[in-house]
Enzyme design. Structure first.
Site, PDB file in Angstrom:
ATOM      1  N   PHE A  19       0.403  14.792   5.734  1.00  0.00           N
ATOM      2  CA  PHE A  19      -0.129  15.206   4.430  1.00  0.00           C
ATOM      3  C   PHE A  19      -1.399  16.057   4.583  1.00  0.00           C
ATOM      4  CE2 PHE A  19      -2.964  13.424   0.900  1.00  0.00           C
ATOM      5  CZ  PHE A  19      -2.634  14.433   0.003  1.00  0.00           C
ATOM      6  N   LEU A  89      -5.974  14.671  13.546  1.00  0.00           N
ATOM      7  CA  LEU A  89      -5.553  13.898  12.366  1.00  0.00           C
ATOM      8  C   LEU A  89      -4.391  12.961  12.661  1.00  0.00           C
ATOM      9  CD1 LEU A  89      -5.784  17.238  11.031  1.00  0.00           C
ATOM     10  CD2 LEU A  89      -6.358  15.644   9.216  1.00  0.00           C
ATOM     11  N   ALA A  91      -2.125  10.107  13.195  1.00  0.00           N
ATOM     12  CA  ALA A  91      -2.388   8.674  13.054  1.00  0.00           C
ATOM     13  C   ALA A  91      -1.240   8.039  12.302  1.00  0.00           C
ATOM     14  CB  ALA A  91      -3.685   8.440  12.283  1.00  0.00           C
ATOM     15  N   THR A 142     -11.625   7.709   8.088  1.00  0.00           N
ATOM     16  CA  THR A 142     -11.509   7.235   6.716  1.00  0.00           C
ATOM     17  C   THR A 142     -12.746   6.428   6.303  1.00  0.00           C
ATOM     18  OG1 THR A 142     -10.316   5.591   5.405  1.00  0.00           O
ATOM     19  CG2 THR A 142     -10.158   5.349   7.754  1.00  0.00           C
ATOM     20  N   ASP A 143     -12.976   6.354   4.995  1.00  0.00           N
ATOM     21  CA  ASP A 143     -14.062   5.495   4.502  1.00  0.00           C
ATOM     22  C   ASP A 143     -13.699   4.009   4.631  1.00  0.00           C
ATOM     23  OD1 ASP A 143     -12.131   5.368   2.500  1.00  0.00           O
ATOM     24  OD2 ASP A 143     -13.503   5.863   0.855  1.00  0.00           O
ATOM     25  N   GLU A 144     -12.419   3.722   4.917  1.00  0.00           N
ATOM     26  CA  GLU A 144     -12.009   2.309   4.973  1.00  0.00           C
ATOM     27  C   GLU A 144     -12.641   1.583   6.154  1.00  0.00           C
ATOM     28  OE1 GLU A 144      -7.890   1.548   4.064  1.00  0.00           O
ATOM     29  OE2 GLU A 144      -7.703   3.459   3.014  1.00  0.00           O
ATOM     30  N   TYR A 167      -5.045  -1.221   9.831  1.00  0.00           N
ATOM     31  CA  TYR A 167      -5.222   0.243   9.808  1.00  0.00           C
ATOM     32  C   TYR A 167      -6.687   0.600   9.981  1.00  0.00           C
ATOM     33  CZ  TYR A 167      -6.094   4.833   7.692  1.00  0.00           C
ATOM     34  OH  TYR A 167      -6.554   6.112   7.445  1.00  0.00           O
ATOM     35  N   SER A 168      -7.561   0.035   9.133  1.00  0.00           N
ATOM     36  CA  SER A 168      -8.961   0.461   9.204  1.00  0.00           C
ATOM     37  C   SER A 168      -9.623   0.008  10.505  1.00  0.00           C
ATOM     38  CB  SER A 168      -9.749  -0.006   7.972  1.00  0.00           C
ATOM     39  OG  SER A 168      -9.645  -1.381   7.779  1.00  0.00           O
ATOM     40  N   LYS A 171      -8.686   2.605  13.049  1.00  0.00           N
ATOM     41  CA  LYS A 171      -9.453   3.843  12.850  1.00  0.00           C
ATOM     42  C   LYS A 171     -10.901   3.638  13.300  1.00  0.00           C
ATOM     43  CE  LYS A 171      -8.326   7.252  11.292  1.00  0.00           C
ATOM     44  NZ  LYS A 171      -7.682   8.455  11.907  1.00  0.00           N
ATOM     45  N   TYR A 224      -0.921  -3.303  -7.931  1.00  0.00           N
ATOM     46  CA  TYR A 224      -1.289  -4.479  -7.127  1.00  0.00           C
ATOM     47  C   TYR A 224      -2.390  -5.303  -7.826  1.00  0.00           C
ATOM     48  CZ  TYR A 224       1.020  -2.374  -2.967  1.00  0.00           C
ATOM     49  OH  TYR A 224       1.912  -1.834  -2.068  1.00  0.00           O
ATOM     50  N   ARG A 231     -10.970   3.120  -6.018  1.00  0.00           N
ATOM     51  CA  ARG A 231     -10.923   4.100  -4.931  1.00  0.00           C
ATOM     52  C   ARG A 231     -11.629   5.359  -5.407  1.00  0.00           C
ATOM     53  NH1 ARG A 231     -10.086   0.044  -3.020  1.00  0.00           N
ATOM     54  NH2 ARG A 231      -8.338  -0.705  -1.764  1.00  0.00           N
ATOM     55  N   ASN A 266      -7.402   1.471  -9.838  1.00  0.00           N
ATOM     56  CA  ASN A 266      -5.990   1.829  -9.638  1.00  0.00           C
ATOM     57  C   ASN A 266      -5.253   1.868 -10.978  1.00  0.00           C
ATOM     58  OD1 ASN A 266      -6.357   2.056  -6.913  1.00  0.00           O
ATOM     59  ND2 ASN A 266      -5.522   0.030  -6.420  1.00  0.00           N
ATOM     60  N   ARG A 298      -2.155  -6.935  -2.422  1.00  0.00           N
ATOM     61  CA  ARG A 298      -2.123  -6.715  -0.968  1.00  0.00           C
ATOM     62  C   ARG A 298      -3.083  -7.716  -0.319  1.00  0.00           C
ATOM     63  NH1 ARG A 298      -4.420  -0.940   0.378  1.00  0.00           N
ATOM     64  NH2 ARG A 298      -2.264  -0.251   0.405  1.00  0.00           N
TER      65      ARG A 298
HETATM   66  P1  NAD Z   1       0.157  11.100   7.386  1.00  0.00           P
HETATM   67  O1  NAD Z   1       0.708   9.733   7.664  1.00  0.00           O
HETATM   68  O2  NAD Z   1       0.631  11.845   6.192  1.00  0.00           O
HETATM   69  O3  NAD Z   1       0.413  12.051   8.643  1.00  0.00           O
HETATM   70  C1  NAD Z   1       0.187  11.634   9.952  1.00  0.00           C
HETATM   71  C2  NAD Z   1       0.859  12.632  10.894  1.00  0.00           C
HETATM   72  O4  NAD Z   1       0.580  12.203  12.235  1.00  0.00           O
HETATM   73  C3  NAD Z   1       2.374  12.706  10.738  1.00  0.00           C
HETATM   74  O5  NAD Z   1       2.816  14.037  10.708  1.00  0.00           O
HETATM   75  C4  NAD Z   1       2.886  11.997  11.988  1.00  0.00           C
HETATM   76  O6  NAD Z   1       4.150  12.493  12.438  1.00  0.00           O
HETATM   77  C5  NAD Z   1       1.781  12.274  12.985  1.00  0.00           C
HETATM   78  N1  NAD Z   1       1.729  11.264  14.052  1.00  0.00           N
HETATM   79  C6  NAD Z   1       1.776   9.911  13.912  1.00  0.00           C
HETATM   80  N2  NAD Z   1       1.747   9.326  15.112  1.00  0.00           N
HETATM   81  C7  NAD Z   1       1.651  10.327  16.031  1.00  0.00           C
HETATM   82  C8  NAD Z   1       1.568  10.344  17.455  1.00  0.00           C
HETATM   83  N3  NAD Z   1       1.582   9.228  18.182  1.00  0.00           N
HETATM   84  N4  NAD Z   1       1.464  11.543  18.071  1.00  0.00           N
HETATM   85  C9  NAD Z   1       1.459  12.707  17.353  1.00  0.00           C
HETATM   86  N5  NAD Z   1       1.567  12.735  16.009  1.00  0.00           N
HETATM   87  C10 NAD Z   1       1.653  11.557  15.363  1.00  0.00           C
HETATM   88  O7  NAD Z   1      -1.408  10.910   7.357  1.00  0.00           O
HETATM   89  P2  NAD Z   1      -2.508  11.663   6.463  1.00  0.00           P
HETATM   90  O8  NAD Z   1      -2.625  10.974   5.166  1.00  0.00           O
HETATM   91  O9  NAD Z   1      -2.256  13.107   6.513  1.00  0.00           O
HETATM   92  O10 NAD Z   1      -3.829  11.331   7.296  1.00  0.00           O
HETATM   93  C11 NAD Z   1      -4.244  12.182   8.356  1.00  0.00           C
HETATM   94  C12 NAD Z   1      -5.500  11.621   8.981  1.00  0.00           C
HETATM   95  O11 NAD Z   1      -6.521  11.526   8.015  1.00  0.00           O
HETATM   96  C13 NAD Z   1      -5.323  10.220   9.555  1.00  0.00           C
HETATM   97  O12 NAD Z   1      -6.049  10.156  10.762  1.00  0.00           O
HETATM   98  C14 NAD Z   1      -5.928   9.313   8.514  1.00  0.00           C
HETATM   99  O13 NAD Z   1      -6.460   8.149   9.097  1.00  0.00           O
HETATM  100  C15 NAD Z   1      -7.030  10.200   7.956  1.00  0.00           C
HETATM  101  N6  NAD Z   1      -7.403   9.950   6.547  1.00  0.00           N
HETATM  102  C16 NAD Z   1      -6.435   9.898   5.584  1.00  0.00           C
HETATM  103  C17 NAD Z   1      -6.828   9.703   4.254  1.00  0.00           C
HETATM  104  C18 NAD Z   1      -5.807   9.689   3.135  1.00  0.00           C
HETATM  105  O14 NAD Z   1      -6.171   9.414   1.990  1.00  0.00           O
HETATM  106  N7  NAD Z   1      -4.549  10.015   3.374  1.00  0.00           N
HETATM  107  C19 NAD Z   1      -8.170   9.538   3.928  1.00  0.00           C
HETATM  108  C20 NAD Z   1      -9.124   9.610   4.947  1.00  0.00           C
HETATM  109  C21 NAD Z   1      -8.723   9.817   6.260  1.00  0.00           C
END
Ligand code: NAD
Length: 363
Positions: A19, A89, A91, A142-144, A167-168, A171, A224, A231, A266, A298
């Protein structure tokens, strides 16, 4: 200006098919001249249709289907492309999934980050002094990691870490590794901690797309607990802009909080979505609020997050361009106009079932 933003620079984006990663790549393709290597394992959360510009920009964009836990594969990529920067990114990102199956979170988020740091360091040490001083690795977090807030105050860059979910916690561990590689080995790293993102191309398991898609299908909207968890929401394109600014202009070894000052419960989010859908695509069965139902909370659900982004605003001049009302309307319009994107995820087997009750955690 750093070497990173020059036209012949190459930037690695890990998790670029997800994303936020895809929003970063769209931003880089649309507004810079840098070349991009998208390093992504292509898990269930990925979607290559999220980068529609990729085909037309093929001379500046490469995809490598690679697991960041695979050190040898990373080493070969660093040797082949010799990047000036990395935006990390990749994760596992869904809290509910981390409750049911923490193993993948430990593996990718902690061990994968460790592998990436090791290979980035190995590459960095091969660079000339000038190249070494221009190189940057930005770790996106993340802020989490800061845990849950009471009714007042906001997380700053000096808030203590107190992660509550698998998860948090994973991270938080990766943040500490990045900090240590910067302090111990002098690898030029930065960390960003961002609040909840929303916007186009978000996988439908996350709150906002989940509710939009359920509401359009006239299915119950599962909120939930009492719906009063708060948030702080940020439009994903504001985040993508912030990340490139931090990579190119941030100070080495620093952490930057990213957030839009958009705190909502929420329940508020779901009610606002119902009102937007009622206006943009009315249902002949009446207002969608009738679909809201409260379900078991949750486990360990953090009550409130809020981000103080004033360091980023003050030092780098970043501000969020969308407020929650404008960003949410854009998002709803996008999901209405791009049904094939999310319908294909359902067709591929995603069932939108309830996750994260923690009844039988798998490894
Ligand atoms: P997402 O789940 O949409 O995308 C994660 C991507 O990482 C996917 O394309 C997946 O295929 C890839 N991936 C997973 N495991 C992998 C691996 N072992 N090797 C290579 N690629 C791998 O996540 P997102 O929401 O886009 O979040 C991206 C980053 O931002 C994450 O690190 C997350 O912790 C951080 N983040 C997300 C948010 C949020 O609200 N979504 C907020 C703050 C921080």
């Amino acid at each position: 200006m750093l070497g990173i933003s020059q036209s012949r620079s190459t930037i690695f984006v890990t998790g670029g098919a997800g994303f936020i990663g895809s929003a970063v790549i769209r931003h880089l393709l649309d507004t810079t001249d840098v070349s991009i290597v998208n390093i992504d394992k292509l898990t269930y959360a990925s979607n290559l249709h999220s980068i529609p510009q990729a085909a037309a920009q093929s001379e500046r964009y490469r995809l490598s289907k690679t697991d960041i836990c695979d050190g040898e594969a990373l080493r070969a990529l660093f040797a082949q492309y010799r990047p000036q920067g990395v935006i990390h990114l990749a994760a596992e990102s869904h809290v509910d999934r981390s409750i049911d199956g923490p193993q993948d979170f430990i593996s990718t988020n902690i061990n994968g980050t460790f592998m990436l740091l090791q290979e980035a360091l190995r590459h960095w040490r091969t660079l000339s002094a000038a190249e070494r001083s221009a190189f940057r690795l930005l770790h996106v977090s993340t802020d989490e990691v800061f845990g849950s807030l009471g009714p007042d105050g906001a997380f700053t860059e000096t808030s203590p870490y107190a992660p509550n979910s698998p998860y948090s916690a994973s991270k938080a561990a990766s943040d500490h590794l990045v900090r240590a590689w910067c302090e111990t080995y002098e690898l030029p790293c930065l960390i960003s901690n961002c609040s909840n993102n929303y916007g186009p191309y978000q996988f439908p398991e996350k709150l906002i797309p989940h509710m939009i898609i359920k509401a359009l299908a006239e299915e119950p909207l599962p909120v939930y607990g009492d719906g009063q968890n708060i948030r702080d929401w940020l439009y994903v394109e504001d985040h993508a802009r912030a990340l490139y600014m931090i990579l190119t202009q941030g100070r080495i070894g620093q952490t930057y909080n990213v957030g839009g000052r958009n705190e909502r419960t929420n329940l508020d989010v779901v009610e606002t979505l119902c009102a937007l859908l009622d206006r943009l695509q009315p249902s002949n069965r009446g207002g969608r609020r009738r679909l809201i139902s409260f379900v078991t909370d949750r486990p360990g659900h953090d009550r409130r997050y809020a981000i103080d982004a004033s360091k980023l605003e003050r030092e780098l001049g970043w501000t969020a361009m969308e407020n929650f009302d404008s960003g949410l309307e854009k998002t709803v319009r996008w999901y209405l106009a791009n049904a094939p994107w999310w319908q294909s995820i359902r067709t591929a087997g995603y069932e939108a079932e309830r996750l994260g009750l923690g009844r039988a955690p798998k490894a």
